[in-house]
Motif scaffolding. Structure first.
Motif, mmCIF file in Angstrom:
data_model
loop_
_atom_site.group_PDB
_atom_site.id
_atom_site.type_symbol
_atom_site.label_atom_id
_atom_site.label_comp_id
_atom_site.label_asym_id
_atom_site.label_seq_id
_atom_site.Cartn_x
_atom_site.Cartn_y
_atom_site.Cartn_z
ATOM 1 N N GLU A 37 0.865 -1.075 -0.128
ATOM 2 C CA GLU A 37 -0.026 -0.025 -0.103
ATOM 3 C C GLU A 37 0.835 1.261 -0.001
ATOM 4 O OE1 GLU A 37 -3.270 0.724 -0.433
ATOM 5 O OE2 GLU A 37 -3.899 -1.408 -0.639
ATOM 6 N N ASN A 38 1.991 1.113 0.681
ATOM 7 C CA ASN A 38 2.743 2.386 0.894
ATOM 8 C C ASN A 38 3.665 2.434 -0.387
ATOM 9 O OD1 ASN A 38 2.166 2.872 3.501
ATOM 10 N ND2 ASN A 38 3.885 2.029 4.433
ATOM 11 N N LYS A 39 3.839 1.604 -1.021
ATOM 12 C CA LYS A 39 4.656 1.668 -2.229
ATOM 13 C C LYS A 39 3.965 2.035 -3.409
ATOM 14 C CE LYS A 39 8.385 1.164 -4.687
ATOM 15 N NZ LYS A 39 9.584 2.175 -4.658
ATOM 16 N N PHE A 40 2.909 1.373 -3.685
ATOM 17 C CA PHE A 40 2.106 1.678 -4.774
ATOM 18 C C PHE A 40 0.763 2.607 -4.609
ATOM 19 C CE2 PHE A 40 4.078 -2.578 -5.518
ATOM 20 C CZ PHE A 40 4.714 -2.196 -6.661
ATOM 21 N N ALA A 41 0.899 3.519 -3.637
ATOM 22 C CA ALA A 41 -0.081 4.235 -3.407
ATOM 23 C C ALA A 41 -0.599 5.229 -4.267
ATOM 24 C CB ALA A 41 -0.173 4.980 -1.932
ATOM 25 N N ASP A 42 0.515 5.875 -4.938
ATOM 26 C CA ASP A 42 0.112 6.868 -5.904
ATOM 27 C C ASP A 42 -0.236 6.248 -7.291
ATOM 28 O OD1 ASP A 42 0.676 9.018 -4.474
ATOM 29 O OD2 ASP A 42 2.938 9.055 -4.716
ATOM 30 N N THR A 43 -0.089 4.765 -7.593
ATOM 31 C CA THR A 43 -0.438 4.184 -8.825
ATOM 32 C C THR A 43 -2.131 3.824 -8.783
ATOM 33 O OG1 THR A 43 0.122 1.940 -8.053
ATOM 34 C CG2 THR A 43 2.037 3.348 -8.957
ATOM 35 N N ASN A 48 -10.160 4.721 -3.141
ATOM 36 C CA ASN A 48 -10.865 3.382 -2.434
ATOM 37 C C ASN A 48 -10.239 2.166 -2.984
ATOM 38 O OD1 ASN A 48 -12.839 5.159 -1.146
ATOM 39 N ND2 ASN A 48 -14.328 5.207 -3.179
ATOM 40 N N GLU A 49 -9.441 2.327 -4.142
ATOM 41 C CA GLU A 49 -8.870 1.162 -4.608
ATOM 42 C C GLU A 49 -7.661 0.607 -3.768
ATOM 43 O OE1 GLU A 49 -6.351 -0.013 -8.473
ATOM 44 O OE2 GLU A 49 -7.207 1.837 -8.597
ATOM 45 N N LYS A 50 -7.866 -0.778 -3.639
ATOM 46 C CA LYS A 50 -6.991 -1.340 -2.890
ATOM 47 C C LYS A 50 -5.770 -2.054 -3.729
ATOM 48 C CE LYS A 50 -8.797 -0.793 1.312
ATOM 49 N NZ LYS A 50 -8.404 0.254 2.240
ATOM 50 N N VAL A 51 -4.350 -1.810 -3.161
ATOM 51 C CA VAL A 51 -3.451 -2.507 -4.015
ATOM 52 C C VAL A 51 -3.343 -4.037 -3.566
ATOM 53 C CG1 VAL A 51 -0.717 -2.611 -4.028
ATOM 54 C CG2 VAL A 51 -2.052 -0.418 -4.039
ATOM 55 N N LEU A 79 7.660 -11.900 -1.280
ATOM 56 C CA LEU A 79 7.393 -10.419 -1.614
ATOM 57 C C LEU A 79 7.611 -10.278 -3.322
ATOM 58 C CD1 LEU A 79 8.756 -8.710 1.467
ATOM 59 C CD2 LEU A 79 6.621 -9.315 0.903
ATOM 60 N N MET A 80 8.718 -10.824 -3.713
ATOM 61 C CA MET A 80 9.250 -10.642 -4.989
ATOM 62 C C MET A 80 8.139 -11.319 -5.991
ATOM 63 S SD MET A 80 13.371 -11.015 -5.277
ATOM 64 C CE MET A 80 13.560 -11.725 -3.758
ATOM 65 N N LEU A 81 7.577 -12.460 -5.357
ATOM 66 C CA LEU A 81 6.560 -13.323 -6.383
ATOM 67 C C LEU A 81 5.358 -12.374 -6.395
ATOM 68 C CD1 LEU A 81 7.210 -16.877 -5.344
ATOM 69 C CD2 LEU A 81 7.524 -15.824 -7.711
ATOM 70 N N ILE A 82 4.897 -11.787 -5.007
ATOM 71 C CA ILE A 82 3.619 -11.135 -4.805
ATOM 72 C C ILE A 82 3.608 -9.899 -5.661
ATOM 73 C CG2 ILE A 82 2.250 -9.806 -3.489
ATOM 74 C CD1 ILE A 82 2.838 -11.855 -1.260
ATOM 75 N N TYR A 86 1.242 -9.052 -8.645
ATOM 76 C CA TYR A 86 0.475 -7.809 -8.699
ATOM 77 C C TYR A 86 0.370 -7.321 -10.231
ATOM 78 C CZ TYR A 86 -0.505 -2.902 -7.978
ATOM 79 O OH TYR A 86 -0.848 -1.579 -7.974
ATOM 80 N N GLN A 87 1.524 -7.005 -10.976
ATOM 81 C CA GLN A 87 1.684 -6.733 -12.221
ATOM 82 C C GLN A 87 1.289 -7.585 -12.990
ATOM 83 O OE1 GLN A 87 2.845 -3.757 -12.601
ATOM 84 N NE2 GLN A 87 3.838 -3.479 -10.613
ATOM 85 N N MET A 88 1.150 -8.821 -13.204
ATOM 86 C CA MET A 88 0.788 -9.649 -14.145
ATOM 87 C C MET A 88 -0.657 -9.696 -14.096
ATOM 88 S SD MET A 88 3.129 -13.004 -14.102
ATOM 89 C CE MET A 88 4.846 -13.084 -14.710
ATOM 90 N N LYS A 89 -1.572 -9.692 -12.886
ATOM 91 C CA LYS A 89 -2.620 -9.790 -12.861
ATOM 92 C C LYS A 89 -3.742 -8.855 -13.570
ATOM 93 C CE LYS A 89 -3.716 -8.088 -8.511
ATOM 94 N NZ LYS A 89 -5.046 -7.189 -8.186
ATOM 95 N N GLY A 90 -2.937 -7.702 -13.942
ATOM 96 C CA GLY A 90 -3.626 -6.566 -14.632
ATOM 97 C C GLY A 90 -3.923 -7.005 -16.159
ATOM 98 N N SER A 91 -3.102 -7.753 -16.697
ATOM 99 C CA SER A 91 -3.420 -8.226 -18.018
ATOM 100 C C SER A 91 -3.851 -9.906 -18.077
ATOM 101 C CB SER A 91 -1.886 -8.129 -18.838
ATOM 102 O OG SER A 91 -1.599 -6.666 -18.922
ATOM 103 N N LEU A 92 -3.590 -10.750 -17.295
ATOM 104 C CA LEU A 92 -3.679 -12.134 -17.187
ATOM 105 C C LEU A 92 -4.846 -12.540 -16.141
ATOM 106 C CD1 LEU A 92 0.061 -13.624 -17.643
ATOM 107 C CD2 LEU A 92 -1.560 -13.261 -19.445
ATOM 108 N N SER A 93 -5.181 -13.777 -16.568
ATOM 109 C CA SER A 93 -6.095 -14.388 -15.599
ATOM 110 C C SER A 93 -5.290 -14.890 -14.418
ATOM 111 C CB SER A 93 -7.007 -15.353 -16.129
ATOM 112 O OG SER A 93 -6.226 -16.599 -16.525
#
Length: 198
Positions: A37-43, A48-51, A79-82, A86-93
């Motif tokens: 949440e701290n790292k990606f808050a600005d993205t 209301n969106e949760k990282v 953490l590296m895998l998560i 986090y990045q992959m699930k934006g495009s892949l199932s």
């Protein structure tokens, strides 16, 4: 700085979970969520969106997107895998993400695979992609601007935005479809290997 550069800057494309961001100590789930949440808050698109949520992490664990945690604590490898999930699930199932990471998780548990080196390469390629994206956005915008000049409409700003959105979604779809084809190829290789072992 022009409007497009400001637009790209506001996307915070260079915000990734770096190796320096990852603590050496293992973390409990609440600490993992707070870190993301701290790292990606600005993205986030809106407040209301949760990282990352407990439900998401539990679903990743149940779906075996990463290898099991020990004593309810997440290692730096988790953490590296998560971060990659986090990045992959934006495009892949989620199933595609699982299939993509399945062999990597196996390597982490059964072999002496150095995830830190792999993740550093991933971050380097992402950094290169940000530069490429910035250039491509400018190139697309120039092409769209030229096309809009031929459109006879009073609202050329809107038409330009509409065409730009269409171009970007097209490009996104091309990359997603290419990634899905590669996921399928990984799945076919895995099935072939299972068939040979029988």
């Amino acid at each position: 700085m022009n409007k497009v550069d400001q637009f790209i800057k506001n996307m915070h494309l260079d915000w990734q979970l770096s190796l320096e961001d990852i603590p050496e100590l293992n973390l409990y789930m609440d600490q993992v969520i707070q870190l993301f949440e701290n790292k990606f808050a600005d993205t986030k698109r809106n407040e209301n969106e949760k990282v990352l949520t407990k439900t998401m992490i539990n679903n990743y664990a149940k779906g075996k997107l990463f290898f099991p945690v020990k004593n309810k604590k997440y290692s730096s490898d988790h953490l590296m895998l998560i971060s990659m999930i986090y990045q992959m699930k934006g495009s892949l199932s989620i199933n595609d993400v699982k299939q993509t990471l399945q062999k990597l998780n196996q390597k982490l548990t059964e072999e002496d695979f150095n995830l830190q080196d792999f993740y550093q390469s991933y971050l380097k390629l992402d950094e290169d992609n940000v530069d490429l994206f910035k250039k491509n956005v400018h190139d697309h915008l120039d092409a769209v601007h030229q096309e809009v000049q031929r459109v006879d409409d009073n609202d050329q700003d809107y038409v330009e935005q509409l065409l730009m959105i269409a171009v970007m979604t097209n490009m996104s779809n091309y990359y997603r479809r290419a990634a899905e084809k590669m996921v399928d190829a990984i799945g076919n290789e895995t099935n072939d290997q299972k068939g040979q072992q029988k």
